[in-house]
Design a protein around this motif. Structure first.
Motif, PDB file in Angstrom:
ATOM      1  N   TYR A  41       0.145  -1.333  -0.230  1.00 35.74           N
ATOM      2  CA  TYR A  41       0.334   0.249  -0.228  1.00 35.74           C
ATOM      3  C   TYR A  41       0.609   1.227   0.084  1.00 35.74           C
ATOM      4  N   ALA A  42       1.441   1.546   1.334  1.00 39.68           N
ATOM      5  CA  ALA A  42       2.508   2.539   0.626  1.00 39.68           C
ATOM      6  C   ALA A  42       3.897   2.436   0.010  1.00 39.68           C
ATOM      7  N   SER A  43       3.831   1.580  -1.074  1.00 39.41           N
ATOM      8  CA  SER A  43       4.578   1.848  -1.476  1.00 39.41           C
ATOM      9  C   SER A  43       4.704   2.227  -3.139  1.00 39.41           C
ATOM     10  N   THR A  44       3.392   1.596  -2.993  1.00 40.68           N
ATOM     11  CA  THR A  44       2.838   1.505  -4.256  1.00 40.68           C
ATOM     12  C   THR A  44       2.240   2.945  -4.297  1.00 40.68           C
ATOM     13  N   LYS A  45       1.655   3.353  -3.683  1.00 44.20           N
ATOM     14  CA  LYS A  45       0.779   4.778  -4.293  1.00 44.20           C
ATOM     15  C   LYS A  45       2.307   5.963  -3.873  1.00 44.20           C
ATOM     16  N   PHE A  46       2.866   5.903  -3.476  1.00 43.62           N
ATOM     17  CA  PHE A  46       4.197   6.830  -3.524  1.00 43.62           C
ATOM     18  C   PHE A  46       5.052   6.737  -4.287  1.00 43.62           C
ATOM     19  N   ILE A  47       5.270   5.513  -5.089  1.00 38.23           N
ATOM     20  CA  ILE A  47       6.202   5.147  -6.480  1.00 38.23           C
ATOM     21  C   ILE A  47       5.421   5.571  -7.257  1.00 38.23           C
ATOM     22  N   GLU A  48       3.538   4.969  -7.587  1.00 39.13           N
ATOM     23  CA  GLU A  48       3.252   5.403  -9.101  1.00 39.13           C
ATOM     24  C   GLU A  48       2.732   7.424  -8.946  1.00 39.13           C
ATOM     25  N   ALA A  49       2.747   7.788  -7.946  1.00 43.67           N
ATOM     26  CA  ALA A  49       2.340   9.089  -8.273  1.00 43.67           C
ATOM     27  C   ALA A  49       3.693   9.555  -8.418  1.00 43.67           C
ATOM     28  N   ASN A  50       4.465   9.778  -7.899  1.00 45.64           N
ATOM     29  CA  ASN A  50       5.477  10.536  -8.421  1.00 45.64           C
ATOM     30  C   ASN A  50       6.723  10.085  -9.488  1.00 45.64           C
ATOM     31  N   THR A  51       7.302   8.562  -9.048  1.00 45.40           N
ATOM     32  CA  THR A  51       8.700   8.504 -10.735  1.00 45.40           C
ATOM     33  C   THR A  51       8.252   8.302 -11.731  1.00 45.40           C
ATOM     34  N   LYS A  52       7.620   8.229 -12.747  1.00 50.46           N
ATOM     35  CA  LYS A  52       7.124   7.504 -13.476  1.00 50.46           C
ATOM     36  C   LYS A  52       7.029   8.765 -14.377  1.00 50.46           C
ATOM     37  N   ASP A  53       6.389   9.028 -14.185  1.00 48.31           N
ATOM     38  CA  ASP A  53       5.406  10.860 -14.790  1.00 48.31           C
ATOM     39  C   ASP A  53       7.279  11.657 -14.747  1.00 48.31           C
ATOM     40  N   LEU A  54       7.363  12.126 -13.516  1.00 47.97           N
ATOM     41  CA  LEU A  54       8.659  13.053 -13.129  1.00 47.97           C
ATOM     42  C   LEU A  54       9.567  12.522 -13.966  1.00 47.97           C
ATOM     43  N   SER A  55      10.209  10.950 -14.292  1.00 49.44           N
ATOM     44  CA  SER A  55      11.169  10.463 -15.662  1.00 49.44           C
ATOM     45  C   SER A  55      10.590  10.944 -16.586  1.00 49.44           C
ATOM     46  N   MET A  56       9.812  10.748 -16.719  1.00 52.97           N
ATOM     47  CA  MET A  56       9.360  10.978 -18.726  1.00 52.97           C
ATOM     48  C   MET A  56       9.742  12.561 -18.944  1.00 52.97           C
ATOM     49  N   GLN A  57       8.974  13.461 -17.943  1.00 47.46           N
ATOM     50  CA  GLN A  57       8.660  14.855 -18.075  1.00 47.46           C
ATOM     51  C   GLN A  57      10.355  15.233 -18.727  1.00 47.46           C
ATOM     52  N   VAL A  58      11.105  14.960 -17.402  1.00 50.48           N
ATOM     53  CA  VAL A  58      12.908  15.099 -17.745  1.00 50.48           C
ATOM     54  C   VAL A  58      12.994  15.017 -18.271  1.00 50.48           C
ATOM     55  N   ILE A  59      12.721  13.024 -18.798  1.00 53.41           N
ATOM     56  CA  ILE A  59      13.561  13.123 -20.465  1.00 53.41           C
ATOM     57  C   ILE A  59      13.396  13.625 -21.692  1.00 53.41           C
ATOM     58  N   HIS A  60      11.921  14.027 -20.987  1.00 55.40           N
ATOM     59  CA  HIS A  60      11.451  15.152 -22.242  1.00 55.40           C
ATOM     60  C   HIS A  60      12.639  16.231 -22.848  1.00 55.40           C
ATOM     61  N   GLN A  61      12.673  17.041 -20.981  1.00 56.78           N
ATOM     62  CA  GLN A  61      13.504  18.179 -21.930  1.00 56.78           C
ATOM     63  C   GLN A  61      15.104  17.708 -21.742  1.00 56.78           C
ATOM     64  N   VAL A  62      15.403  16.049 -21.482  1.00 57.36           N
ATOM     65  CA  VAL A  62      16.792  16.435 -21.802  1.00 57.36           C
ATOM     66  C   VAL A  62      17.153  16.091 -23.707  1.00 57.36           C
ATOM     67  N   SER A  63      16.004  15.426 -23.656  1.00 56.17           N
ATOM     68  CA  SER A  63      16.101  15.060 -25.237  1.00 56.17           C
ATOM     69  C   SER A  63      15.927  16.692 -26.073  1.00 56.17           C
ATOM     70  N   ASP A  64      14.583  17.099 -25.669  1.00 55.54           N
ATOM     71  CA  ASP A  64      15.197  18.631 -26.161  1.00 55.54           C
ATOM     72  C   ASP A  64      16.543  19.188 -26.427  1.00 55.54           C
ATOM     73  N   ASN A  65      16.551  19.530 -24.925  1.00 53.98           N
ATOM     74  CA  ASN A  65      17.662  19.955 -25.017  1.00 53.98           C
ATOM     75  C   ASN A  65      18.935  18.557 -25.746  1.00 53.98           C
ATOM     76  N   ILE A  66      19.458  17.991 -25.798  1.00 46.10           N
ATOM     77  CA  ILE A  66      19.813  17.103 -26.742  1.00 46.10           C
ATOM     78  C   ILE A  66      19.998  17.270 -28.249  1.00 46.10           C
ATOM     79  N   GLU A  67      19.257  16.924 -28.957  1.00 54.14           N
ATOM     80  CA  GLU A  67      18.409  18.262 -30.155  1.00 54.14           C
ATOM     81  C   GLU A  67      19.081  19.108 -30.765  1.00 54.14           C
TER      82      GLU A  67
END
Length: 599
Positions: A41-67
């Motif tokens: 209950y504790a770990s799933t709610k925390f990780i699902e709410a933050n990690t994946k979406d945040l990482s996808m947004q950041v990698i998109h910024q990094v990808s634009d910067n590299i291009e």
């Protein structure tokens, strides 16, 4: 405690399978329900709410910067191609470059290229090879680590041309062609006045940090966990550690499909797991990879971990108490049974077990008591039979003849033959004594080939007393081979078989030859005769005792199979006896044993 007594008495009568099942189920259900429920209950709610979406947004910024960084380098190369002064030197407009004028052109070109390179600290070098083969380059002066020379530039520009041709490109991005932490932009030096005409090849050498100046401000994406692959899955930037290199290799087979621009999965390398995020740049088609350790993502979950550990400890303590009660009840009778068995091992067969409870151990105790009673009965029977057997063996031993008595008796006969001047009888008796000594007084199962041949000669001498000149024995053995180790009594049965079944039955003048040689680290002993020979059926059956009994009436034939079986027992199935024979052409018996010198 009194309240638990009836429960304990009732549990005592349960079957062991029931006790183990209940204890395991209580432990599993309690620990898995408590710890698993809270942790999930504790770990799933925390990780699902933050990690994946945040990482996808950041990698998109990094990808634009590299291009954007790549477009910046590409734009610089376009300006360079448009430079009239540079293009005139490359195209050799107005003056042809000769070996005498090349240094001047080389110096001038370096000055012109410096105008494009000095403004970018991440630009390591610019290299140009013209269509006529002239080489020009500029190298960044930072650190004064000048490494470029004519040969190095020639090698890299040649490899760059080959790369473009093999990939059918006019421009491409490649890893460094000189084993440095840099990225190469390779393109044709296009004549801007005639775009279908190539004036040569140009190479931009860019420091890898040029692309890794991410500018995202993220605390989870660092330069050390980012990698860039070109459309051919060639590593442009990143890697360096075994863990990262393994993740990059795995990502090659986990490429994005044509319809996907980004994806996130969990990958494993070493003892740690990583969140693997990748995105394809829209223009260049590069894959920007990011491997974020899960330990970094979960670094802020100390409270959750503390709760999980605390609840788990409480669950283990409660489960341990329950398991202790059940295990003590289940193993009490087993311990009593074990202690009784130890007393039986010490020789006390009069002990008995008083069964406690009606479970399987109680039933086993009753069977154990019955078994002890039966063992006592069998011991008395076997003891009586053993006494009778010992008495019978003693009677047989008393009836056996002492070999020393035979030696003394034969010695007396030998002395008597000498007194009566009978040398043939004396020599025959000596041979019999030597044969008897070799079979009775031998130590171990092996002796030298020389001793085996000496024993064989004694046997042949005795046989020639009866056969006369009906056969001749020949020995073809090199002296160094006489020291080889062989089992006792392997040659005499072969010679005996040659005399009885080959020479005697052919009724002719026989010849028997013993030879020895070493082949492939094996010793081959061959006994060959010129007797009547055997057909294929007899050859196939000669090593089988039952077949030999039928083949030669009155002769058991047990000697030959015995030799074969003993050799295989000593050395293994790849060794032993083999026969080669044809009717009318004699027989050859071959002994194969390992070549070994007798110590």
């Amino acid at each position: 405690m009194r309240a638990l007594q009836p429960l304990s008495n009732r549990i005592k009568d349960f079957r062991i399978r029931t006790k183990l099942f209940l204890s395991n189920m209580i432990l599993i259900l309690f620990i898995s329900t408590t710890v698993g429920g809270v942790a999930i209950y504790a770990s799933t709610k925390f990780i699902e709410a933050n990690t994946k979406d945040l990482s996808m947004q950041v990698i998109h910024q990094v990808s634009d910067n590299i291009e954007n960084k790549a477009k910046e380098a590409f734009t610089s190369s376009v300006y360079l191609l448009s430079d009239t002064n540079i293009r005139q030197i490359v195209a050799e407009q107005g003056e042809v470059v000769t070996s005498e004028s090349y240094p001047a052109f080389r110096s001038r070109m370096e000055f012109l290229l410096a105008q494009y390179g000095n403004g970018n600290p991440y630009l390591n070098a610019i290299m140009i090879q013209t269509s006529t083969g002239q080489l020009y380059w500029w190298e960044n002066k930072k650190g004064l680590d000048h490494t470029l020379n004519h040969d190095a530039v020639s090698s890299m520009t040649l490899r760059a041309q080959t790369y473009l041709q093999s990939h059918q490109l006019s421009m491409g991005w490649t890893p460094s062609l000189r084993e440095r932490n840099e990225v190469f932009l390779i393109r044709d030096f296009v004549d801007v006045n005639q775009i279908d005409r190539s004036l040569g090849t140009i190479i931009y050498s860019l420091d890898a940090n040029f692309f890794l100046s991410l500018g995202s401000g993220s605390s989870i994406i660092k330069q050390s966990n980012v990698a860039i692959l070109n459309p051919f899955n060639e590593l442009l930037v990143g890697g360096g550690s075994p863990e990262t290199d393994k993740l990059i290799r795995n990502s090659i087979s986990n490429a994005l499909s044509e319809g996907d621009a980004a994806m996130a999965t969990v990958e494993y390398a070493g003892a740690d797991s990583h969140l693997f995020v990748q995105e394809r740049t829209p223009t260049l088609g590069w894959r920007v990879l990011c491997f974020i350790p899960m330990s970094v993502l979960l670094s802020g979950t100390q409270i959750i971990v503390f709760v999980i550990v605390l609840v788990s400890l409480l669950a283990v303590l409660i489960s341990t108490g329950i398991a202790a009660i059940l295990s003590n009840s289940a193993t009490r009778n087993i311990k009593i049974l074990e202690q009784t068995m130890r007393r039986v091992e010490d020789g006390n067969f009069d002990v008995r077990i008083v069964p406690l409870g009606k479970d399987e151990i109680g039933s086993l105790s009753l069977r154990f008591n019955f078994m002890l009673a039966r063992i006592n009965e069998l011991i008395n029977i076997v003891y009586k039979e053993q006494i009778a057997k010992q008495q019978a063996e003693f009677t047989v031993l008393r009836s056996q003849i002492n070999p020393h008595f035979l030696y003394n008796t034969l010695g007396t006969v030998k002395w008597y033959a000498r007194m009566n001047e009978q040398p043939e009888i004396e020599r025959m008796i000596s041979s019999v004594i030597d044969l008897l000594k070799s079979s009775v007084r031998r130590v171990g199962e092996f002796h030298s080939l020389e001793q085996e041949i000496t024993q064989l000669k004694n046997y042949v001498f005795i046989q020639k007393i009866g056969y006369g000149e009906a056969f001749q024995m020949e020995y073809v053995v090199d002296e160094p081979l006489l020291a080889c180790e062989v089992p006792y009594f392997i040659l005499q049965p072969l010679v005996e078989n040659a005399i009885l079944h080959g020479i005697e039955m052919s009724k002719g003048i026989g010849k028997i030859q013993l030879s020895a040689k070493v082949v492939d680290r094996d010793l081959l002993l061959t006994v060959e005769d010129n007797g009547k020979g055997m057909d294929t059926v007899q050859v196939a059956n000669i090593l089988h005792i039952g077949s030999q009994k039928e083949s030669v009436p009155g002769v058991t034939g047990i000697g030959i199979p015995n030799v074969h079986e003993r050799i295989q027992l000593y050395y293994g199935p790849q060794y032993g006896l083999s026969y080669e024979s044809e009717l009318g052409l004699g027989t050859k018996a071959i002994v194969r044993i390992p070549y070994k010198i007798k110590r």
